[in-house]
Design a protein around this motif. Structure first.
Motif, PDB file in Angstrom:
ATOM      1  N   UNK A  82       0.808  -1.216   0.000  1.00  0.00           N
ATOM      2  CA  UNK A  82       0.000   0.000   0.000  1.00  0.00           C
ATOM      3  C   UNK A  82       0.846   1.273   0.000  1.00  0.00           C
ATOM      4  N   UNK A  83       2.129   1.139   0.300  1.00  0.00           N
ATOM      5  CA  UNK A  83       2.976   2.319   0.462  1.00  0.00           C
ATOM      6  C   UNK A  83       3.700   2.676  -0.835  1.00  0.00           C
ATOM      7  N   UNK A  84       3.795   3.977  -1.119  1.00  0.00           N
ATOM      8  CA  UNK A  84       4.643   4.481  -2.203  1.00  0.00           C
ATOM      9  C   UNK A  84       5.751   5.292  -1.531  1.00  0.00           C
ATOM     10  N   UNK A  85       6.985   4.872  -1.802  1.00  0.00           N
ATOM     11  CA  UNK A  85       8.135   5.503  -1.159  1.00  0.00           C
ATOM     12  C   UNK A  85       8.773   6.473  -2.140  1.00  0.00           C
ATOM     13  N   UNK A  86       9.195   7.632  -1.638  1.00  0.00           N
ATOM     14  CA  UNK A  86       9.842   8.644  -2.475  1.00  0.00           C
ATOM     15  C   UNK A  86      11.106   8.055  -3.101  1.00  0.00           C
ATOM     16  N   UNK A  87      11.216   8.108  -4.448  1.00  0.00           N
ATOM     17  CA  UNK A  87      12.453   7.613  -5.054  1.00  0.00           C
ATOM     18  C   UNK A  87      13.630   8.469  -4.576  1.00  0.00           C
ATOM     19  N   UNK A  88      14.721   7.823  -4.225  1.00  0.00           N
ATOM     20  CA  UNK A  88      15.903   8.572  -3.793  1.00  0.00           C
ATOM     21  C   UNK A  88      15.982   8.784  -2.296  1.00  0.00           C
ATOM     22  N   UNK A  89      14.861   8.623  -1.600  1.00  0.00           N
ATOM     23  CA  UNK A  89      14.904   8.685  -0.136  1.00  0.00           C
ATOM     24  C   UNK A  89      14.045   7.520   0.344  1.00  0.00           C
ATOM     25  N   UNK A  90      13.934   7.372   1.636  1.00  0.00           N
ATOM     26  CA  UNK A  90      13.086   6.288   2.152  1.00  0.00           C
ATOM     27  C   UNK A  90      11.806   6.863   2.752  1.00  0.00           C
ATOM     28  N   UNK A  91      11.377   8.024   2.270  1.00  0.00           N
ATOM     29  CA  UNK A  91      10.231   8.683   2.869  1.00  0.00           C
ATOM     30  C   UNK A  91       8.915   8.222   2.242  1.00  0.00           C
TER      31      UNK A  91
END
Lengths: 297, 297
Positions: A82-91
């Motif tokens: 369900x999660x989409x993580x910011x590419x380039x960071x783990x946010x």
């Protein structure tokens, strides 16, 4: 594709040239009273959206913020489908299916006021077709290009008709300069038939960057010629209610002010999903509910 | 580097940690009368910029538009050093040194009203340090991240002190939603010392995308805490006058409305360029004038 033989008033991704197609469905499906005054119903019908400040009380916003902070710090949540993580960071950038959570987010999706607004406009029982939190950061928030949600829900999820709407609940102040939602007034009356073909598992990358279902420049110019661009600004607690076919998007955000919202999509129970109209397979259930449970009246 | 031994109140790209340094120079250098009323001079001193609608008449805007259209269609112009071409297309995005052109653009740079404003605020003869047209397209206009122009002019061009200002002449309507110039009020009183080291020929890529001289998040947050973000909107003919050290930037632009302007930098004659303060070699003359010719009074 077996679906190619069905009658489809809203073809997209099956054509070689883009086109502006008239909407065949009503915008407001009934005239029973509900939380919205007749003037607001008329404005929604004409423009395709409403900006309603002060709809969600500060205490609820605080509870939502707390639950989101917990989710954003939870490695299990961040590792979930369900999660989409910011590419380039783990946010955490987005989290889907928050209406299934046993917290303030889940409670918001079942909020009687929002569900009553949806039932009033759609004149049917409603269920949550999709829900998510969107956490757009400051400084490096990226734009979200123009699109009609219905184009994707129709082609990729199999939503038959335009009988759904979204509520965007603002959690942070939305100014004109921090990437607020832009809507084109009256654009919900026209369907932009887009070119291209949906590849398998398109959703995995389209949630990060949309390359399909992208309206062409000429259609956008024509929509903006017919109706002006509206900036859906407001303080936390504002709810933007918008029709599933309104053309909308947002610019990027270089300011320090992040833009967080909860996005809830209500679909009419009678408009439940069928086979996708232009995709090899439906998207997963956490993106598009295939076992509708009506929100209790 | 030989320049490292000079006293430099505005160090940047020579340090390991970013810092907010107080400005040592005046903003308004004299009090002789000029085209600006005292109230406008005070507002400029306090905020660091002025938005002046209606300064350039429609007939001049039309002449500028015509000259720009000619330049954008001229393959010799597009092949010149002064031209910046949009990556991925062959479209003109910027053109430098327009003050040397024998047309409406050249005439605008020498416009007595703009030069008088510059002389009033800088209390000196002035010359054009840099000039260019910026053609930001609709739909896919990209953001320009926060920066102080002086940081670049000081480090890469060798501009000694903060005694320069820019005039941005709007050629198309600047709305809040099509990537208008954002300025941070009062930010001109603080110099953000940036980290990094300028590589050789940095300008070739920095004109497309700025990676150096980029202020850090904490400094930006602090500047925005002290002064609000202003959106420099206006119709064609509006002139935005802004101090060389104002922190500014712009969001991208997904709307169909392009954003075109002429950008003119006036520097005090007594503030002519010396050796760069933090770069191996000065940038070419078409980006930073090294043979100042004062604008005739």
């Amino acid at each position: 594709m077996s679906t190619a033989t069905r009658h489809d008033p809203y073809p997209s991704r099956l054509v070689d040239t883009p086109a502006l197609v008239p909407r065949e469905d009503p915008v407001v499906w009934g005239d029973d009273p509900g939380p919205l005054d007749p003037e607001l119903v008329s404005a929604y019908e004409e423009n395709g959206f409403l900006v309603l400040p002060g709809l969600i009380p500060p205490s609820t916003i605080a509870a939502l913020d707390a639950d989101i902070s917990r989710a954003a710090a939870d490695e299990d949540v961040k590792a979930s489908d369900e999660a989409v993580i910011e590419p380039g960071s783990n946010e955490l950038r987005s989290l889907f299916a928050v209406h299934r959570r046993d917290d303030a987010l889940g409670a918001l999706a079942a909020d009687p006021l929002l569900a009553d607004i949806a039932r009033q406009l759609l004149a049917d029982d409603v269920y949550v077709h999709q829900s998510r939190i969107n956490l757009k950061p400051g400084f490096r928030g990226r734009e979200f290009y123009w699109h009609s949600d219905f184009e994707t829900w129709h082609t990729e999820d199999g939503m038959p008709r335009m009988r759904a709407l979204s509520c965007s609940v603002l959690l942070t102040p939305n100014h004109t300069f921090n990437g607020t939602l832009l809507t084109i007034e009256g654009s919900h009356q026209h369907y932009v038939s887009c070119v291209g073909e949906t590849p398998e598992d398109n959703y995995r990358q389209s949630l990060r960057r949309q390359d399909l279902g992208v309206p062409d420049d000429d259609s956008l110019r024509e929509l903006v010629r017919m109706g002006r661009i509206n900036e859906c600004t407001g303080p936390p607690g504002t709810v933007v209610v918008f029709d599933c076919n309104v053309m909308h998007g947002s610019n990027g955000n270089i300011t320090p002010f992040p833009r967080h919202n909860v996005f809830l999509v209500y679909n009419a129970l009678s408009n439940a999903l069928v086979e996708p109209f232009a995709a090899p397979a439906p998207r997963p259930d956490f993106i598009a509910t295939r076992d509708p449970v009506p929100i209790r009246r």
